[in-house]
Write a protein that holds these residues in place. Structure first.
Motif, PDB file in Angstrom:
ATOM      1  N   ASN A  13       0.812  -1.222   0.000  1.00 64.04           N
ATOM      2  CA  ASN A  13       0.000   0.000   0.000  1.00 64.04           C
ATOM      3  C   ASN A  13       0.846   1.273   0.000  1.00 64.04           C
ATOM      4  O   ASN A  13       0.544   2.229   0.713  1.00 64.04           O
ATOM      5  N   LEU A  14       1.888   1.289  -0.833  1.00 67.94           N
ATOM      6  CA  LEU A  14       2.739   2.474  -0.943  1.00 67.94           C
ATOM      7  C   LEU A  14       2.191   3.487  -1.938  1.00 67.94           C
ATOM      8  O   LEU A  14       2.535   4.663  -1.889  1.00 67.94           O
ATOM      9  N   GLY A  15       1.377   3.014  -2.867  1.00 67.43           N
ATOM     10  CA  GLY A  15       0.858   3.892  -3.909  1.00 67.43           C
ATOM     11  C   GLY A  15       0.202   3.074  -4.997  1.00 67.43           C
ATOM     12  O   GLY A  15      -0.116   1.896  -4.806  1.00 67.43           O
ATOM     13  N   THR A  16       0.027   3.697  -6.139  1.00 66.65           N
ATOM     14  CA  THR A  16      -0.605   3.042  -7.279  1.00 66.65           C
ATOM     15  C   THR A  16       0.414   2.176  -8.001  1.00 66.65           C
ATOM     16  O   THR A  16       1.476   2.664  -8.411  1.00 66.65           O
ATOM     17  N   VAL A  17       0.107   0.893  -8.159  1.00 67.69           N
ATOM     18  CA  VAL A  17       1.006  -0.061  -8.802  1.00 67.69           C
ATOM     19  C   VAL A  17       0.597  -0.193 -10.273  1.00 67.69           C
ATOM     20  O   VAL A  17      -0.558  -0.490 -10.574  1.00 67.69           O
ATOM     21  N   ILE A  18       1.550   0.039 -11.166  1.00 64.53           N
ATOM     22  CA  ILE A  18       1.278   0.041 -12.604  1.00 64.53           C
ATOM     23  C   ILE A  18       2.178  -0.969 -13.303  1.00 64.53           C
ATOM     24  O   ILE A  18       3.401  -0.970 -13.112  1.00 64.53           O
ATOM     25  N   ARG A  19       1.581  -1.817 -14.133  1.00 60.26           N
ATOM     26  CA  ARG A  19       2.344  -2.763 -14.974  1.00 60.26           C
ATOM     27  C   ARG A  19       2.655  -2.052 -16.277  1.00 60.26           C
ATOM     28  O   ARG A  19       1.754  -1.623 -16.996  1.00 60.26           O
ATOM     29  N   ASN A  20       3.936  -1.879 -16.570  1.00 59.76           N
ATOM     30  CA  ASN A  20       4.361  -1.201 -17.791  1.00 59.76           C
ATOM     31  C   ASN A  20       4.585  -2.215 -18.902  1.00 59.76           C
ATOM     32  O   ASN A  20       5.071  -3.318 -18.654  1.00 59.76           O
ATOM     33  N   SER A  21       4.253  -1.836 -20.098  1.00 56.13           N
ATOM     34  CA  SER A  21       4.500  -2.687 -21.266  1.00 56.13           C
ATOM     35  C   SER A  21       5.245  -1.877 -22.316  1.00 56.13           C
ATOM     36  O   SER A  21       4.972  -0.693 -22.506  1.00 56.13           O
ATOM     37  N   VAL A  45       5.566   2.093  -9.199  1.00 53.75           N
ATOM     38  CA  VAL A  45       4.673   2.437  -8.090  1.00 53.75           C
ATOM     39  C   VAL A  45       4.716   3.958  -7.947  1.00 53.75           C
ATOM     40  O   VAL A  45       5.771   4.529  -7.660  1.00 53.75           O
ATOM     41  N   GLU A  46       3.567   4.603  -8.196  1.00 56.70           N
ATOM     42  CA  GLU A  46       3.434   6.041  -7.962  1.00 56.70           C
ATOM     43  C   GLU A  46       3.089   6.205  -6.493  1.00 56.70           C
ATOM     44  O   GLU A  46       1.998   5.833  -6.050  1.00 56.70           O
ATOM     45  N   LEU A  47       4.028   6.723  -5.723  1.00 60.53           N
ATOM     46  CA  LEU A  47       3.909   6.765  -4.267  1.00 60.53           C
ATOM     47  C   LEU A  47       2.887   7.785  -3.787  1.00 60.53           C
ATOM     48  O   LEU A  47       2.763   8.872  -4.361  1.00 60.53           O
ATOM     49  N   HIS A  48       2.164   7.422  -2.715  1.00 61.72           N
ATOM     50  CA  HIS A  48       1.228   8.346  -2.071  1.00 61.72           C
ATOM     51  C   HIS A  48       2.031   9.416  -1.333  1.00 61.72           C
ATOM     52  O   HIS A  48       2.885   9.094  -0.515  1.00 61.72           O
ATOM     53  N   ASP A  50       4.440  11.410  -2.084  1.00 59.26           N
ATOM     54  CA  ASP A  50       5.891  11.428  -2.296  1.00 59.26           C
ATOM     55  C   ASP A  50       6.114  11.656  -3.789  1.00 59.26           C
ATOM     56  O   ASP A  50       5.529  10.955  -4.611  1.00 59.26           O
ATOM     57  N   PRO A  51       6.928  12.636  -4.158  1.00 60.33           N
ATOM     58  CA  PRO A  51       7.129  12.892  -5.589  1.00 60.33           C
ATOM     59  C   PRO A  51       7.934  11.808  -6.303  1.00 60.33           C
ATOM     60  O   PRO A  51       7.945  11.749  -7.530  1.00 60.33           O
ATOM     61  N   ARG A  52       8.581  10.951  -5.541  1.00 59.21           N
ATOM     62  CA  ARG A  52       9.374   9.880  -6.156  1.00 59.21           C
ATOM     63  C   ARG A  52       8.472   8.743  -6.612  1.00 59.21           C
ATOM     64  O   ARG A  52       7.306   8.671  -6.270  1.00 59.21           O
ATOM     65  N   ALA A  53       9.068   7.849  -7.366  1.00 59.34           N
ATOM     66  CA  ALA A  53       8.400   6.614  -7.774  1.00 59.34           C
ATOM     67  C   ALA A  53       9.340   5.450  -7.467  1.00 59.34           C
ATOM     68  O   ALA A  53      10.545   5.642  -7.294  1.00 59.34           O
ATOM     69  N   VAL A  54       8.766   4.268  -7.400  1.00 51.48           N
ATOM     70  CA  VAL A  54       9.557   3.042  -7.277  1.00 51.48           C
ATOM     71  C   VAL A  54       9.400   2.291  -8.593  1.00 51.48           C
ATOM     72  O   VAL A  54       8.286   2.092  -9.078  1.00 51.48           O
ATOM     73  N   HIS A  55      10.520   1.901  -9.179  1.00 53.45           N
ATOM     74  CA  HIS A  55      10.514   1.131 -10.426  1.00 53.45           C
ATOM     75  C   HIS A  55      11.138  -0.231 -10.146  1.00 53.45           C
ATOM     76  O   HIS A  55      12.210  -0.310  -9.540  1.00 53.45           O
ATOM     77  N   PHE A 101      11.705   2.435   3.270  1.00 54.71           N
ATOM     78  CA  PHE A 101      10.273   2.163   3.397  1.00 54.71           C
ATOM     79  C   PHE A 101      10.032   1.115   4.473  1.00 54.71           C
ATOM     80  O   PHE A 101      10.806   0.162   4.594  1.00 54.71           O
ATOM     81  N   LYS A 102       8.972   1.301   5.228  1.00 54.14           N
ATOM     82  CA  LYS A 102       8.562   0.306   6.219  1.00 54.14           C
ATOM     83  C   LYS A 102       7.487  -0.545   5.559  1.00 54.14           C
ATOM     84  O   LYS A 102       6.347  -0.100   5.407  1.00 54.14           O
ATOM     85  N   VAL A 103       7.869  -1.741   5.169  1.00 56.67           N
ATOM     86  CA  VAL A 103       6.956  -2.637   4.452  1.00 56.67           C
ATOM     87  C   VAL A 103       6.954  -3.998   5.132  1.00 56.67           C
ATOM     88  O   VAL A 103       7.919  -4.379   5.796  1.00 56.67           O
ATOM     89  N   PRO A 104       5.857  -4.747   4.963  1.00 58.06           N
ATOM     90  CA  PRO A 104       5.798  -6.073   5.571  1.00 58.06           C
ATOM     91  C   PRO A 104       6.737  -7.049   4.865  1.00 58.06           C
ATOM     92  O   PRO A 104       7.007  -6.902   3.666  1.00 58.06           O
ATOM     93  N   MET A 105       7.216  -8.012   5.618  1.00 55.86           N
ATOM     94  CA  MET A 105       8.011  -9.072   4.997  1.00 55.86           C
ATOM     95  C   MET A 105       7.097  -9.878   4.080  1.00 55.86           C
ATOM     96  O   MET A 105       5.928 -10.098   4.412  1.00 55.86           O
ATOM     97  N   PRO A 106       7.602 -10.298   2.935  1.00 55.02           N
ATOM     98  CA  PRO A 106       6.766 -11.109   2.048  1.00 55.02           C
ATOM     99  C   PRO A 106       6.541 -12.496   2.648  1.00 55.02           C
ATOM    100  O   PRO A 106       7.352 -12.996   3.423  1.00 55.02           O
ATOM    101  N   SER A 107       5.409 -13.094   2.292  1.00 51.00           N
ATOM    102  CA  SER A 107       5.152 -14.459   2.747  1.00 51.00           C
ATOM    103  C   SER A 107       6.142 -15.391   2.061  1.00 51.00           C
ATOM    104  O   SER A 107       6.675 -15.090   0.997  1.00 51.00           O
ATOM    105  N   LEU A 108       6.383 -16.533   2.665  1.00 55.54           N
ATOM    106  CA  LEU A 108       7.332 -17.491   2.082  1.00 55.54           C
ATOM    107  C   LEU A 108       6.880 -17.941   0.704  1.00 55.54           C
ATOM    108  O   LEU A 108       7.694 -18.153  -0.180  1.00 55.54           O
ATOM    109  N   ARG A 109       5.569 -18.046   0.499  1.00 57.89           N
ATOM    110  CA  ARG A 109       5.054 -18.494  -0.789  1.00 57.89           C
ATOM    111  C   ARG A 109       5.442 -17.507  -1.898  1.00 57.89           C
ATOM    112  O   ARG A 109       5.756 -17.895  -3.002  1.00 57.89           O
TER     113      ARG A 109
END
Length: 112
Positions: A13-21, A45-48, A50-55, A101-109
């Motif tokens: 839930n950091l922002g809007t997640v976009i799949r680029n093609s 990810v267009e961050l809520h 925050d002017p930065r993005a995550v690619h 960023f404070k994010v949850p650890m991913p599940s093992l799956r």
């Protein structure tokens, strides 16, 4: 792995997640139509608030970045954005936490 990374990023839930093609299709009477920017990362990810993005560029084990991908990611880093090359969901988690960023650890799956 791309689906798992997208699901993880949405769960963060950091922002809007976009799949680029990036690519080309033939339209009309064999007229090529190109879309996307060569080298662009798979996910943005267009961050809520925050002017930065995550690619995130997702790669299969043993996969390598193309010269265009290297150049595009370097340009984005110079612009202050966070860029992650991921071979697993765990790589995304590590890249996000390394960037503060404070994010949850991913599940093992989803971590493989």
């Amino acid at each position: 792995m791309l689906k798992e990374v997208m699901a993880y990023l949405m769960a963060c839930n950091l922002g809007t997640v976009i799949r680029n093609s990036v690519g080309m299709v033939m339209a009309g009477h064999r007229r090529p139509v190109r879309f996307g920017t060569p080298g662009q990362a798979d996910i943005t990810v267009e961050l809520h608030g925050d002017p930065r993005a995550v690619h995130v560029e997702c790669k299969a084990q043993g996969g390598k970045l193309s010269d265009k991908q290297v150049a595009w990611l370097e340009d984005q880093r110079r612009r202050g954005n966070v860029c992650i090359v991921a071979f697993s969901v765990q790589d995304v988690y590590q890249g996000l936490t390394d960037a503060g960023f404070k994010v949850p650890m991913p599940s093992l799956r989803g971590a493989a």
